[in-house]
Enzyme design. Sequence first.
Site, mmCIF file in Angstrom:
data_model
loop_
_atom_site.group_PDB
_atom_site.id
_atom_site.type_symbol
_atom_site.label_atom_id
_atom_site.label_comp_id
_atom_site.label_asym_id
_atom_site.label_seq_id
_atom_site.Cartn_x
_atom_site.Cartn_y
_atom_site.Cartn_z
ATOM 1 N N CYS A 269 0.860 -1.171 0.000
ATOM 2 C CA CYS A 269 0.000 0.000 0.000
ATOM 3 C C CYS A 269 0.905 1.233 0.000
ATOM 4 O O CYS A 269 1.828 1.321 0.820
ATOM 5 C CB CYS A 269 -0.899 0.002 1.226
ATOM 6 N N ASP B 114 -0.356 -5.817 0.283
ATOM 7 C CA ASP B 114 -1.610 -6.090 -0.403
ATOM 8 C C ASP B 114 -1.409 -7.363 -1.215
ATOM 9 O O ASP B 114 -0.325 -7.588 -1.756
ATOM 10 C CB ASP B 114 -1.987 -4.948 -1.347
ATOM 11 N N VAL C 164 6.576 -14.020 -23.738
ATOM 12 C CA VAL C 164 7.402 -13.612 -22.610
ATOM 13 C C VAL C 164 8.109 -14.849 -22.055
ATOM 14 O O VAL C 164 7.536 -15.940 -22.006
ATOM 15 C CB VAL C 164 6.572 -12.893 -21.519
ATOM 16 N N GLU C 165 9.355 -14.684 -21.677
ATOM 17 C CA GLU C 165 10.093 -15.769 -21.033
ATOM 18 C C GLU C 165 9.602 -15.824 -19.593
ATOM 19 O O GLU C 165 9.623 -14.819 -18.884
ATOM 20 C CB GLU C 165 11.605 -15.499 -21.128
ATOM 21 N N SER C 166 9.111 -16.984 -19.158
ATOM 22 C CA SER C 166 8.363 -17.059 -17.902
ATOM 23 C C SER C 166 9.191 -16.754 -16.655
ATOM 24 O O SER C 166 8.667 -16.167 -15.707
ATOM 25 C CB SER C 166 7.662 -18.414 -17.765
ATOM 26 N N HIS D 89 -3.871 -0.507 -6.119
ATOM 27 C CA HIS D 89 -4.217 -1.704 -6.877
ATOM 28 C C HIS D 89 -4.347 -1.421 -8.371
ATOM 29 O O HIS D 89 -3.848 -2.179 -9.204
ATOM 30 C CB HIS D 89 -5.540 -2.299 -6.380
ATOM 31 N N GLU D 90 -5.050 -0.346 -8.692
ATOM 32 C CA GLU D 90 -5.278 -0.009 -10.094
ATOM 33 C C GLU D 90 -3.957 0.259 -10.815
ATOM 34 O O GLU D 90 -3.756 -0.176 -11.952
ATOM 35 C CB GLU D 90 -6.188 1.226 -10.191
#
Length: 157
Positions: A55, A62, A77-79, A96-97
Amino acid sequence: MSAPHDDGSQTLTQLGRHVPAPSSPEEAVLERVPAPHQGRNYVVRFTVPEFTSLCPVTGQPDFAHIVIDYIPGEWIVESKSLKLYLTSFRNHGAFHEACSVQIATTLVERLYPVWLRIGAYWYPRGGMPIDVFWQTAPAPEGVWVPPQDVPGYRGRG
């Protein structure tokens, strides 16, 4: 979306090596490799049930369950690099957004996918869950995109 010309000759710097977790999303390196089935629309899903950030006001952790679906263009994407990128949010303070959309837009900027969506299901703080959804556009016709089916809990309808 189309990618700028890139011959795909980049060297992977993280796969198969001990790499410490980056301290911030800005320091993290998202690596990519050529998509194995270019020109075909298929969905790749990453599920992150234990995503953590901070937060920005209280510094308290969070937690979220994040689902990323995308249709590759020229790149996937390479994981391991994605795992390290997502881990870098553990010390990152943002709402969060902001976290949710930053993850999605960073992937779009790096991969130039045909389509991408994110569902970020944040666990309740103060009794209220916050869910954040974003996508580049409607999914292409004829592509099977399964529901995200994140388990419900008290507080989420």
